[in-house]
Design an enzyme around this catalytic site. Structure first.
Site, short mmCIF file in Angstrom:
data_model
loop_
_atom_site.label_atom_id
_atom_site.label_comp_id
_atom_site.label_asym_id
_atom_site.label_seq_id
_atom_site.Cartn_x
_atom_site.Cartn_y
_atom_site.Cartn_z
N LYS A 204 0.81 -1.22 0.00
CA LYS A 204 0.00 0.00 0.00
C LYS A 204 0.85 1.27 0.00
O LYS A 204 2.05 1.27 0.22
CB LYS A 204 -0.99 -0.02 1.16
N ARG A 244 -3.41 -9.95 4.99
CA ARG A 244 -3.83 -10.10 3.60
C ARG A 244 -2.70 -9.58 2.71
O ARG A 244 -2.36 -8.40 2.75
CB ARG A 244 -5.12 -9.32 3.35
#
Length: 265
Positions: A204, A244
């Site tokens: 991210k 995740r």
């Protein structure tokens, strides 16, 4: 939790697994690398992403879920649509991962309650098109914890069994890099909510910010897997239930080291 994005436009691997056969193959590869479950999604939730219609999301997701389930893979479905969740569970998914926590589709809670499957409630303030403008907090940790607690109560009131709730702080969703880092630093506060904690930091923007060079340019998303593994280790040490990730092997190794150190202690 290994990620299989059956999309052309996801931020780090859009288009790589858009074909059903390729997506199934990739899911099996992630299991071989150490994934305990595979999260299949057919709609990008990157900042600024536009939504696809339900029929297209179903076309992308259901054959992949069915194919991986036939191989004995434990599956979650990453969707904000009740229709997709319902059909994915019928095809073999055993968990619903809704980044909106049931806010995007008023039928979601009914479907999840009827299916009696685990449900990921993520901290969410709005759709991808506008979420960057919503990253306004006085105290991001306290506000995320409070908003998640309120959402958990609403989900239970909507019929979902309390023991089926999993929580997710929503890193990158209506949060800037400093706010994401603050949440990672205080995962214990999220665990105090009393439910299993899912951490989804993989590749991210906040990791790109941490890794940026002297000129401020972040590395491409696919070059952030070592940083992802670092967050996975921190999350495991903080007691997270799952992480995740796109690249499983590095994270699986990091978590094994954490567990070995815990054993030695």
């Amino acid at each position: 939790m290994g990620v299989v994005n059956v999309t052309p436009d996801s931020f780090s691997d859009g288009g790589h697994w858009f074909d059903t056969t390729a997506a199934i193959k990739h899911g099996l590869e992630l299991v071989a690398e150490g994934a305990d479950l595979i999260d299949v999604g057919g709609e990008s939730t990157r900042p600024g992403a536009s939504r696809v219609d339900a029929s297209e999301e179903l076309r992308r997701v259901i054959p992949v879920v069915r194919g991986l389930a036939s191989e004995g893979v434990t599956l979650s479905v990453d969707t904000m649509r009740a229709q997709v969740a319902e059909q994915a569970v019928a095809a073999g998914a055993t968990l619903v991962n809704d980044v909106s926590g049931g806010l995007a589709d008023p039928d979601m809670l009914r479907v999840v309650a009827a299916a009696d499957v685990p449900f990921v409630v993520m901290h969410w303030r709005g759709f991808s098109e506008s979420m960057n403008s919503r990253a306004v907090y006085g105290d991001v940790v306290s506000e995320v914890v409070g908003e998640l607690r309120d959402r958990m109560d609403a989900v239970v009131e909507g019929g979902v069994a309390p023991e089926n709730l999993v929580i997710d702080p929503g890193l990158g969703f209506a949060k800037n890099a400093a706010q994401d880092l603050a949440l990672v630093a205080h995962l214990d506060r999220l665990r105090d909510l009393g439910r299993p904690l899912l951490v989804a930091a993989s590749r991210k923007r906040f990791l790109g910010h941490v890794l940026a060079g002297a000129d401020g340019t972040p590395p491409p998303a696919r070059e952030r897997d070592a940083a992802t593994a670092a967050v996975s280790a921190l999350s495991a040490n903080a007691g997270a239930w799952a992480v995740r990730v796109h690249a499983v092997r590095a994270t699986a190794d990091a978590v094994r080291v954490v567990r070995a150190v815990e054993g030695a202690a």
